[in-house]
Structures are given as C-alpha cells and as structure tokens.
Write a protein that holds these residues in place. Structure first.
Motif, PDB file in Angstrom:
ATOM      1  N   ARG A  23       0.897  -0.750   0.158  1.00 45.06           N
ATOM      2  CA  ARG A  23      -0.275   0.055  -0.653  1.00 45.06           C
ATOM      3  C   ARG A  23       0.825   1.199   0.006  1.00 45.06           C
ATOM      4  O   ARG A  23       0.425   2.285  -0.369  1.00 45.06           O
ATOM      5  N   LEU A  24       1.792   1.323   1.075  1.00 42.19           N
ATOM      6  CA  LEU A  24       3.070   2.552   1.095  1.00 42.19           C
ATOM      7  C   LEU A  24       3.641   3.042  -0.318  1.00 42.19           C
ATOM      8  O   LEU A  24       2.808   4.187  -0.727  1.00 42.19           O
ATOM      9  N   PRO A  25       3.940   1.982  -1.068  1.00 39.68           N
ATOM     10  CA  PRO A  25       4.582   2.528  -1.979  1.00 39.68           C
ATOM     11  C   PRO A  25       3.594   3.543  -3.455  1.00 39.68           C
ATOM     12  O   PRO A  25       4.318   3.248  -4.544  1.00 39.68           O
ATOM     13  N   ARG A  26       2.969   3.742  -2.552  1.00 39.82           N
ATOM     14  CA  ARG A  26       1.290   3.299  -4.308  1.00 39.82           C
ATOM     15  C   ARG A  26       2.260   4.638  -4.926  1.00 39.82           C
ATOM     16  O   ARG A  26       2.006   4.628  -6.754  1.00 39.82           O
ATOM     17  N   GLU A  27       2.330   5.480  -5.180  1.00 32.43           N
ATOM     18  CA  GLU A  27       3.291   6.736  -5.572  1.00 32.43           C
ATOM     19  C   GLU A  27       4.241   6.806  -6.295  1.00 32.43           C
ATOM     20  O   GLU A  27       4.065   7.508  -7.336  1.00 32.43           O
ATOM     21  N   THR A  28       4.764   6.252  -6.068  1.00 30.50           N
ATOM     22  CA  THR A  28       6.066   6.357  -5.995  1.00 30.50           C
ATOM     23  C   THR A  28       7.168   6.156  -7.124  1.00 30.50           C
ATOM     24  O   THR A  28       6.168   4.330  -7.371  1.00 30.50           O
ATOM     25  N   LEU A  29       7.521   5.702  -8.128  1.00 26.73           N
ATOM     26  CA  LEU A  29       7.495   5.099  -9.154  1.00 26.73           C
ATOM     27  C   LEU A  29       8.746   4.003  -8.447  1.00 26.73           C
ATOM     28  O   LEU A  29       9.317   3.978  -7.210  1.00 26.73           O
ATOM     29  N   PHE A  31      11.387   1.069  -7.675  1.00 25.62           N
ATOM     30  CA  PHE A  31      12.929   1.407  -6.941  1.00 25.62           C
ATOM     31  C   PHE A  31      14.131   0.755  -7.862  1.00 25.62           C
ATOM     32  O   PHE A  31      13.779  -0.375  -8.721  1.00 25.62           O
ATOM     33  N   ARG A  32      14.762   1.672  -7.407  1.00 31.87           N
ATOM     34  CA  ARG A  32      16.105   0.975  -8.525  1.00 31.87           C
ATOM     35  C   ARG A  32      17.083   0.368  -7.748  1.00 31.87           C
ATOM     36  O   ARG A  32      17.647  -0.625  -8.716  1.00 31.87           O
ATOM     37  N   GLU A  33      16.765   0.320  -6.903  1.00 31.30           N
ATOM     38  CA  GLU A  33      18.585  -0.007  -6.127  1.00 31.30           C
ATOM     39  C   GLU A  33      17.830  -1.063  -4.889  1.00 31.30           C
ATOM     40  O   GLU A  33      17.027  -0.226  -3.994  1.00 31.30           O
ATOM     41  N   GLU A  34      18.556  -2.220  -4.107  1.00 31.21           N
ATOM     42  CA  GLU A  34      18.187  -2.281  -2.294  1.00 31.21           C
ATOM     43  C   GLU A  34      18.761  -0.412  -1.210  1.00 31.21           C
ATOM     44  O   GLU A  34      17.314  -0.828  -0.551  1.00 31.21           O
TER      45      GLU A  34
END
Lengths: 131, 186
Positions: A23-29, A31-34
């Motif tokens: 649910r939380l990363p909804r608006e973010t694109l 993730f590139r890396e760890e």
C-alpha cells in the motif's frame, strides 16, 4: 514460552508489513536498487507507522544495514536507561516482522533483528544475504 | 472495455484471471501467458536504461489483429495484464492507465485483507473456507469488514431470521471492480 510468543508477534508484524509494502509505495515509481528500498523503510514506512523518520541508516554496502531510532515510540513510555532492558524484546518483535514483511513484498528476503543498548535507543539490523 | 484481465504473481503464476464469458477462455489465457515474456523484456530494458525511475505502467505490450494487450507492474513485481478489443478505438491511453490504477488499488485492498494469504488465488467463489457469524449480517454486494464483538467478519447476504449466517472468506470487492471494468470503460 517467550521464544514462541516472540515469533508469533514477529509473524504478525510480517503479515502487516507485507500489506504495508503493497500500500505505501503507491505513488512512488519503481525502486532502482536495494538502498532505495531501505530508504523507503526509513522514511515512508517509519513515518506511516510511527509518525517520525528513522534517525540513521548505515550500511556496509554488502547486504548489512543498521537502522537506528534514537527515540523509538514503543519504548518511549518506559523509563530510559537500563531498567527495562530485559522487557524490551517483546516490544521490538512486531516491528522486526514489519520490516521483514515490507522487504518481502518489495522482493527482498532478509533477516531482521533488533537490539537495545539503552532505552529508548534501538537498532534494527537488516541482513540481506547475497545470492 | 476490457475482454480479459489477469493478475500475475511475481513468480509468474496467475493469481486471478477473468475473461468475457462469450469468448474462448483458453485463447486469452494463452495471450496473457505470452505477454509475460514481453513484460519481462520491458522491465529489464527499463532497468538498464539511464532513466531516473521506472514507471509502473508499461503501455501496449503487443497488438494482435483483434486485440491489444497492455501491461502494468507494481513495486512488488505483481503484474497486471489487460486485453482489450482492437475495434474499441475510443479507448485512450490515459483511460487504460486509470483502469490499471483502479486495479492496483483493488489489489492493494485484497493484500490488506487479513483473511487473504499473500500468494493465494484471489477468488470470490463460495467454495472457500467459511466461518460462522453469530448475528445477521448486512446485505451488500461488496465484501466489507466490520468490527464487532468477537472480531471482524466479512459481510455477505443472509436470510433474515437466521440466527447464524455462513460467511465465506472472499474478495468480492476485487471481483466487482473487475466486472465494472469489463462492462464499461472507466
């Protein structure tokens, strides 16, 4: 006994972490890396759950991360110092599961442990095995 | 109007797949299966590019003579695949994007449902586990969780006068969301 209850708490935290990781990363694109995922845990996840950010994030760049919270909200109500050191693990188990669950949803298998030197400062150690 | 919608887990097995009942289902299953290769290609291509951040919406995966297949990947590597009729030229890109966004929201709700185990199929057929609810439950087309003495329950139809109702654990809300997308353009 206590080990059993700690692992039950941890698994509850794990399930909640899995849901929050969705649910939380909804608006973010994506993730590139760890390291981006760990930063997300320190900022977005911590703010959503504890209304504050993690105080510090350190890494050896080889899969070990130490997240330090200098005033962990679940330990704040208790006397600071060493008086309740033995009781602290009960309050940390759920949160360790929370971190592990969120990492799992975001595709990272990990082992999360917590340690307290003196309340309310606590450190969460995230170990991500290199495959 | 979508003719087929599928949700694929990060291990590449289907969590949910539904197509319009008038067509041969297997054809759509096959299309979704082949589209997974294109999805993987797009993900790895975007990863290697020097783009700051990768978008979740993947766009048109591939067209066939009758259909177009669109894709979307979440941060948890769960993929959504949507097949639409080519003859439906009124469907624009941003409408497809909004359909995917709604799908993502519904999927997130399924994930947050404490009765759902991550990795299980998303089903709303009443064949699943049941539990007894000791009071008459509210009638409603979507599943909702209410707190009450004894804990949260899924609300489903029940006949009045029955002291206990059988409540299946299901994700009806997700199913209804998908139905609305197949009947009309969002």
């Amino acid at each position: 006994g206590q080990k059993m209850s700690l692992s039950v708490l941890e698994s509850m935290g794990f399930r909640v972490g899995q849901a929050l990781g969705e649910r939380l990363p909804r608006e973010t694109l994506a993730f590139r890396e760890e390291l981006d995922v760990l930063k997300f845990l320190c900022k977005d996840l911590w703010v959503a759950v504890f209304q504050k950010q993690m105080d510090s994030l350190r890494t050896n760049h080889q899969g070990t991360y130490v997240l330090q919270d200098n005033s962990f909200p679940l330990l704040l109500p208790m006397a600071s110092g060493l008086q309740y050191l033995e009781e602290a693990p009960k309050f940390l188990a759920f949160t360790c599961g929370l971190l592990r669950g969120a990492l799992c949803t975001l595709g990272i298998e990990s082992v999360v442990t917590a340690s307290v030197a003196a309340l309310p400062v606590c450190k969460f150690q995230v170990l991500i095995p290199k495959s | 109007m979508a003719v087929c919608i599928a949700v694929i887990a990060k291990e590449n097995y289907p969590l949910y797949i539904r197509s319009t009942p008038t067509e041969n289902e297997l054809k759509f299953h096959y299309m979704v299966h082949t589209s997974l290769d294109v999805v993987d290609e797009k993900i790895s291509a975007m990863g290697k590019a020097l783009v700051d951040q990768r978008e979740l919406y993947l766009g048109l995966l591939y067209p066939t003579e009758d259909y177009k297949v669109y894709g979307y990947v979440t941060n948890s590597k769960v993929k959504f695949v949507m097949v639409v009729d080519s003859s439906n030229t009124a469907l624009r890109d941003n409408e497809i994007r909004s359909m995917f966004r709604k799908l993502h929201n519904s999927y997130t709700d399924v994930m947050c449902n404490p009765f759902y185990n991550p990795g299980d199929r998303i089903q709303s057929s009443p064949g699943g586990p049941y539990f007894l609810c000791p009071y008459p439950v509210q009638v409603g087309p979507t599943s909702c969780v209410r707190s009450s003495p004894g804990g949260p329950y899924s609300c489903v139809r029940s006949s009045p006068g029955e002291p206990y109702s059988l409540c299946p654990i299901q994700s009806r809300a997700f199913d209804n969301m998908v139905t609305s997308m197949m009947i009309q353009v969002c």
